[in-house]
Design an enzyme around this catalytic site. Structure first.
Site, mmCIF file in Angstrom:
data_model
loop_
_atom_site.group_PDB
_atom_site.id
_atom_site.type_symbol
_atom_site.label_atom_id
_atom_site.label_comp_id
_atom_site.label_asym_id
_atom_site.label_seq_id
_atom_site.Cartn_x
_atom_site.Cartn_y
_atom_site.Cartn_z
ATOM 1 N N GLU A 104 0.820 -1.211 0.000
ATOM 2 C CA GLU A 104 0.000 0.000 0.000
ATOM 3 C C GLU A 104 0.846 1.250 0.000
ATOM 4 O O GLU A 104 2.026 1.224 0.368
ATOM 5 C CB GLU A 104 -0.924 0.020 1.214
ATOM 6 C CG GLU A 104 -0.280 -0.375 2.534
ATOM 7 C CD GLU A 104 0.906 0.433 2.948
ATOM 8 O OE1 GLU A 104 0.817 1.688 2.888
ATOM 9 O OE2 GLU A 104 1.928 -0.161 3.357
ATOM 10 N N GLY A 156 6.770 0.034 3.841
ATOM 11 C CA GLY A 156 5.509 -0.266 3.163
ATOM 12 C C GLY A 156 5.716 -0.484 1.683
ATOM 13 O O GLY A 156 6.752 -1.012 1.266
ATOM 14 N N GLU A 157 4.726 -0.102 0.859
ATOM 15 C CA GLU A 157 4.752 -0.246 -0.598
ATOM 16 C C GLU A 157 5.141 -1.656 -1.046
ATOM 17 O O GLU A 157 5.757 -1.830 -2.097
ATOM 18 C CB GLU A 157 5.628 0.835 -1.262
ATOM 19 C CG GLU A 157 7.124 0.793 -1.038
ATOM 20 C CD GLU A 157 7.902 1.955 -1.699
ATOM 21 O OE1 GLU A 157 8.899 1.684 -2.380
ATOM 22 O OE2 GLU A 157 7.494 3.141 -1.536
ATOM 23 N N ALA A 158 4.756 -2.662 -0.278
ATOM 24 C CA ALA A 158 5.000 -4.083 -0.583
ATOM 25 C C ALA A 158 6.472 -4.469 -0.520
ATOM 26 O O ALA A 158 6.840 -5.580 -0.926
ATOM 27 C CB ALA A 158 4.413 -4.489 -1.939
#
Lengths: 337, 337
Positions: free
Chosen positions: B161, B303-305
């Site tokens: 996300e 974050g951001e996978a």
């Protein structure tokens, strides 16, 4: 005229270049400008800085990653310290050479080149509960074999071992270097039960008592209690330092073999990281003593450079991030300051 | 005739196939015959069994690995809960699309395909200290966007996300689902100081008080306190279960978004593993509540996978080991029994 033992070993501790702090500083400056909150990549950022300092390059690379496994046989197997027979050492060397072992698959997966160095497998070391494991000349040869296995210009070296009985040798070396009794360092190895672990601890204690007078010298610890493969790892660690090659250490045996370097030289393991903290119980304790965390912690306890080599994938991602990410300015992203 | 909200959401919990235990058993049988001490590859062995059960294949594969990042904007940023302005969400989506972010480099390094799904970035959710974050229709649309983003036949899905302010939403959802106050779940996010964390905890507490009556329903937790991107992650987790696609979850926000599935359905996250335990403080607590360890623990908090996708390299090695290793019989190695 041959080099004397007394000259050769201390010579390995000379001409060892330190880290390139300017390269490390350049990494830190670039990381601060990349499109992410400061420090948010944690150990990946630290690992890139470490590679830069020891490769002596502002932009570290992983074009040539070598995995070297040293194999040796141990006289202490006569004491019944492993559920596997000593013949398995040579059988597993054959398996490495045929491509059938775990390390072959891992090395291929992470793009590393694997070499296997068997060290006189038909000549086990002496049973160290009865005598020093190696003569001075045998020890010097094994250290030299490790030193010579390091190729200058390698970008990263992963070290590992194979040797039935060698978690007993590692427990003895760790106890000699860092204190504690056999029961503090002996673990299940390839699969001992509780009674087997207790027996192994007692074997270690006997060895520590027999060699007590020699154990204030780290070289003597490695000679009296180690194996040819652990002596070779120590030699390879020192050669890597000489040639500015960063090293990933593997599990308990590999780390115990390398630990003598930390006692021989202040910061003697600063050019190493530990790929994986092993499920073999002594490893976590040893890493605390060495002040070095493992990059991975996946409950593995296989040896054969498996944990070191698996961690190459993490370093590859770290290097790719450092080289490939946009800066705040390049991407037009507000930097939060 | 359109599907009604009241029918649509419970419908996502129907027709969800379970694991293929026979495939998992086949993995365990093969692992026992490979040339290594039993269990010595630890979590790699567990991970292969998990992939086999949820891919419903005796020999799991990772030919098609998808990374999907959902992005959304949050009205609660009006409360000053992030050091970055809300505009950064869209700027980072642009960075993902241009290939300049950390996740682009990681996805390339591990051989995964990256998709980015921005969800109405010009329409932030409502400030959940004043009203539910989404209307029922907005929530249904976001869940559906996530559900539809999962491609049947994918071998592994990594979810992530981007959304300035969303660690505040994650803290609120975690508190609503598992108890505790804002101070138990609020962390530094992208870089708050101690006063900022205390303010964030107070914001969470106000939201929990405002929506108290609704929070015994996990759907309502996700609607009142989450964002479009967290609703989409919940939808994607359920779609993956529907299509027998194993999922790697990312850090605190992603795991908090997925956690509702564990409350909606017994074992609702059994088809997921967590790629990395984040340095964002609430994540370790949340993983304890969910009974799921992280594969990696590298002090990352991006974050951001990024954490999910980095762990793909570990799974690739695990699958390669399982497929490529020789058995004791094939290699002529004594098996220690």
């Amino acid at each position: 005229m041959t080099t004397r033992q007394s000259d050769y070993l201390p010579g390995l501790l000379r001409n060892l270049p330190g880290p390139d702090e300017a390269a490390g500083d350049a990494v830190a400056r670039r990381q601060a400008r990349l499109t992410k909150p400061p420090g948010s990549l944690g150990m990946l950022e630290e690992a890139v800085g470490w590679l830069a300092r020891w490769q002596r390059r502002e932009m570290p690379r992983l074009d040539q990653v070598d995995v070297v496994i040293f194999a040796g046989n141990h006289g202490v197997t006569a004491q019944g310290v492993s559920p596997y027979p000593a013949e398995v050492t040579a059988q597993m060397v054959g398996n490495f050479q045929a491509g059938g072992a775990a390390i072959n698959q891992i090395a291929t997966a992470v793009g590393a080149t694997l070499s296997v160095v068997p060290l006189m497998l038909d000549r086990p070391t002496a049973d160290f509960t009865e005598a020093p494991a190696m003569t001075p000349e045998e020890f010097r040869s094994a250290v030299a074999a490790g030193f010579d296995a390091v190729v200058p210009g390698t970008d990263l070296l992963c070290l590992g071992e194979m040797g039935i009985g060698n978690t007993t040798a590692a427990a003895a070396m760790a106890a000699a270097l860092f204190g504690g009794a056999g029961s503090d360092w002996a673990g299940r190895g390839t699969g001992l039960d509780a009674a087997g672990v207790a027996h192994k601890a007692a074997v270690v204690d006997r060895a520590l008592a027999l060699h007590a007078k020699a154990l204030d010298d780290p070289w003597e610890v490695a000679r009296c209690l180690g194996g040819r493969e652990t002596a070779a790892i120590l030699g390879a660690v020192l050669a890597a330092r000489r040639h500015s090659v960063p090293v990933l250490l593997d599990g308990f045996v590999c780390s115990a073999a390398a630990a003598a370097a930390a006692k021989l030289l202040p910061g003697g393991l600063d050019h190493t990281m530990v790929g994986h903290c092993s499920a073999e119980s002594g490893h976590r304790r040893l890493l605390r003593e060495l002040g070095r965390p493992g990059l991975l912690d996946l409950d593995m306890r296989l040896g054969e450079a498996s944990g070191a080599t698996l961690a190459v994938s993490i370093l590859r991602a770290a290097v790719a991030i450092h080289a490939g990410m946009a800066t705040f300015a390049e991407a037009g992203v507000a930097d939060g300051s």
